[in-house]
Design a protein around this motif. Sequence first.
Motif, PDB file in Angstrom:
ATOM      1  N   PHE A 136      37.636  43.626 113.630  1.00 20.30           N
ATOM      2  CA  PHE A 136      38.113  44.903 113.073  1.00 20.30           C
ATOM      3  C   PHE A 136      39.198  44.661 112.027  1.00 20.30           C
ATOM      4  N   GLY A 137      40.115  43.757 112.329  1.00 23.98           N
ATOM      5  CA  GLY A 137      41.198  43.455 111.392  1.00 23.98           C
ATOM      6  C   GLY A 137      40.689  42.908 110.072  1.00 23.98           C
ATOM      7  N   ASN A 138      39.685  42.042 110.144  1.00 23.26           N
ATOM      8  CA  ASN A 138      39.112  41.479 108.915  1.00 23.26           C
ATOM      9  C   ASN A 138      38.450  42.561 108.059  1.00 23.26           C
ATOM     10  N   LEU A 139      37.668  43.434 108.704  1.00 22.07           N
ATOM     11  CA  LEU A 139      37.010  44.515 107.967  1.00 22.07           C
ATOM     12  C   LEU A 139      38.025  45.487 107.376  1.00 22.07           C
ATOM     13  N   GLU A 140      39.068  45.749 108.112  1.00 21.03           N
ATOM     14  CA  GLU A 140      40.103  46.678 107.644  1.00 21.03           C
ATOM     15  C   GLU A 140      40.775  46.151 106.380  1.00 21.03           C
ATOM     16  N   ARG A 141      41.082  44.843 106.371  1.00 23.33           N
ATOM     17  CA  ARG A 141      41.730  44.251 105.190  1.00 23.33           C
ATOM     18  C   ARG A 141      40.814  44.302 103.965  1.00 23.33           C
ATOM     19  N   GLU A 142      39.537  44.050 104.169  1.00 20.66           N
ATOM     20  CA  GLU A 142      38.605  44.058 103.044  1.00 20.66           C
ATOM     21  C   GLU A 142      38.427  45.462 102.463  1.00 20.66           C
ATOM     22  N   ILE A 194      36.631  41.573 130.123  1.00 20.42           N
ATOM     23  CA  ILE A 194      36.474  42.632 129.127  1.00 20.42           C
ATOM     24  C   ILE A 194      37.606  42.577 128.103  1.00 20.42           C
ATOM     25  N   THR A 195      38.826  42.358 128.605  1.00 20.16           N
ATOM     26  CA  THR A 195      39.988  42.278 127.709  1.00 20.16           C
ATOM     27  C   THR A 195      39.828  41.145 126.703  1.00 20.16           C
ATOM     28  N   SER A 196      39.315  40.002 127.173  1.00 22.08           N
ATOM     29  CA  SER A 196      39.093  38.859 126.283  1.00 22.08           C
ATOM     30  C   SER A 196      38.061  39.195 125.202  1.00 22.08           C
ATOM     31  N   GLU A 197      37.014  39.902 125.589  1.00 26.36           N
ATOM     32  CA  GLU A 197      35.976  40.286 124.632  1.00 26.36           C
ATOM     33  C   GLU A 197      36.505  41.295 123.615  1.00 26.36           C
ATOM     34  N   VAL A 198      37.329  42.234 124.080  1.00 26.57           N
ATOM     35  CA  VAL A 198      37.911  43.232 123.178  1.00 26.57           C
ATOM     36  C   VAL A 198      38.853  42.557 122.175  1.00 26.57           C
ATOM     37  N   ASP A 199      39.556  41.516 122.613  1.00 27.62           N
ATOM     38  CA  ASP A 199      40.439  40.767 121.707  1.00 27.62           C
ATOM     39  C   ASP A 199      39.644  40.165 120.540  1.00 27.62           C
ATOM     40  N   LYS A 200      38.452  39.647 120.847  1.00 31.02           N
ATOM     41  CA  LYS A 200      37.602  39.071 119.792  1.00 31.02           C
ATOM     42  C   LYS A 200      37.138  40.145 118.815  1.00 31.02           C
ATOM     43  N   LEU A 201      36.730  41.290 119.362  1.00 37.91           N
ATOM     44  CA  LEU A 201      36.277  42.394 118.510  1.00 37.91           C
ATOM     45  C   LEU A 201      37.424  42.942 117.675  1.00 37.91           C
ATOM     46  N   ALA A 202      38.630  42.878 118.218  1.00 34.54           N
ATOM     47  CA  ALA A 202      39.800  43.358 117.483  1.00 34.54           C
ATOM     48  C   ALA A 202      40.053  42.507 116.234  1.00 34.54           C
ATOM     49  N   LYS A 203      39.770  41.198 116.321  1.00 36.88           N
ATOM     50  CA  LYS A 203      39.928  40.324 115.153  1.00 36.88           C
ATOM     51  C   LYS A 203      38.918  40.693 114.066  1.00 36.88           C
ATOM     52  N   ASN A 232      27.700  48.110 113.948  1.00 35.65           N
ATOM     53  CA  ASN A 232      27.496  47.111 114.989  1.00 35.65           C
ATOM     54  C   ASN A 232      28.762  46.907 115.812  1.00 35.65           C
ATOM     55  N   LEU A 233      29.905  46.906 115.125  1.00 39.20           N
ATOM     56  CA  LEU A 233      31.187  46.731 115.816  1.00 39.20           C
ATOM     57  C   LEU A 233      31.480  47.928 116.719  1.00 39.20           C
ATOM     58  N   ILE A 234      31.154  49.120 116.259  1.00 39.31           N
ATOM     59  CA  ILE A 234      31.345  50.318 117.083  1.00 39.31           C
ATOM     60  C   ILE A 234      30.472  50.250 118.334  1.00 39.31           C
ATOM     61  N   GLU A 235      29.249  49.772 118.164  1.00 34.25           N
ATOM     62  CA  GLU A 235      28.317  49.672 119.299  1.00 34.25           C
ATOM     63  C   GLU A 235      28.825  48.671 120.341  1.00 34.25           C
ATOM     64  N   LEU A 236      29.364  47.550 119.880  1.00 34.11           N
ATOM     65  CA  LEU A 236      29.904  46.545 120.798  1.00 34.11           C
ATOM     66  C   LEU A 236      31.104  47.076 121.568  1.00 34.11           C
ATOM     67  N   LEU A 237      31.948  47.823 120.892  1.00 38.30           N
ATOM     68  CA  LEU A 237      33.116  48.413 121.558  1.00 38.30           C
ATOM     69  C   LEU A 237      32.693  49.480 122.570  1.00 38.30           C
ATOM     70  N   ARG A 290      42.847  51.583 124.424  1.00 39.05           N
ATOM     71  CA  ARG A 290      42.832  50.608 123.327  1.00 39.05           C
ATOM     72  C   ARG A 290      41.475  50.605 122.623  1.00 39.05           C
ATOM     73  N   VAL A 291      40.387  50.559 123.405  1.00 35.76           N
ATOM     74  CA  VAL A 291      39.042  50.537 122.833  1.00 35.76           C
ATOM     75  C   VAL A 291      38.752  51.840 122.102  1.00 35.76           C
ATOM     76  N   GLN A 292      39.141  52.956 122.699  1.00 32.26           N
ATOM     77  CA  GLN A 292      38.914  54.259 122.055  1.00 32.26           C
ATOM     78  C   GLN A 292      39.628  54.341 120.714  1.00 32.26           C
ATOM     79  N   LYS A 293      40.819  53.761 120.619  1.00 33.50           N
ATOM     80  CA  LYS A 293      41.575  53.781 119.364  1.00 33.50           C
ATOM     81  C   LYS A 293      40.869  52.975 118.289  1.00 33.50           C
ATOM     82  N   TYR A 294      40.305  51.813 118.662  1.00 28.41           N
ATOM     83  CA  TYR A 294      39.567  51.004 117.695  1.00 28.41           C
ATOM     84  C   TYR A 294      38.344  51.750 117.168  1.00 28.41           C
TER      85      TYR A 294
END
Length: 268
Positions: free
Chosen positions: A166-172, A155-164, A186-191, A217-221
């Motif tokens: 999130f970072g891309n969308l945040e910058r844009e 799960i932690t590995s999957e959350v790390d991917k989703l976090a990346k 879609n990202l919210i649903e995956l989290l 961590r997931v709740q914060k995202y």
Amino acid sequence: MLGVKSRNLGTVPTAAKGGASTSGGGGMSAWELRPCGMLVQKRNSDVNPNQNIVPTIKVKVKYGSSYHEVTIKSQATFGELKKMLAGRTGLNPLDQKLVYKDKERDSKSYLDVAGVKDGSRMTLFIDIPSQEKRLVEDLKSAKMDKAKLQPLMEITSEVDKLAKEFGNLEREIYGGKKVDEKMLLNLIELLMSQLIKLDGIVADGDVKLQRRMQVKRVQKYIENLDMLKIENSKIGKVTFEQKLVSSMEKQRDSMKWPIVVTTQWEKF
């Protein structure tokens, strides 16, 4: 005169009429039953509350080729002595076997009851059967923890991917670029799906602590994605007030008379 028989002490006098005993003590109140089953006379600190001073003794413990001198209360237990020896020998108290006067002593037994005095000597051995049993139990526990930790690591590995992502969308978005809202949803649903998986993990100890950290961590995202949705909706949106102000400014500029600058002065 009646008496109470004890396996180790013989006949212990009971209280006579008026509360006195034939031995001149305080009657049965001056005696206590120890965990080992022995009926012994109460210590002075128990009979007289004002006298609470417990003498300190030094005992010498031989472990292998080394000797350890330990200062301890005379009324302590052998278990307390084992804990003190653990720091010096590195041997777990559960793996220790203390022998005093050619007899192994139970951890719950008292030093003074066993006859340990200042300067007494005893020997420390490794309780091999107890050590092997404890190591086997620790190994089983470690395997169980590893089995519980595996789903959490995935799960932690999957959350790390989703976090990346999130970072891309945040910058844009904070860079002024509007993104498709479906990407955020879609990202919210995956989290949320990872949050459900975390909730299904039953664990304790260190695994439980790591699970709780991942949940936070997931709740914060998810909270930050909700904020990104609001910021994304503002990009490129012109309000009615902004349009009205812009229209008024254009109308005002069109009504201004042109200013002509000349150097020809009128003569009077």
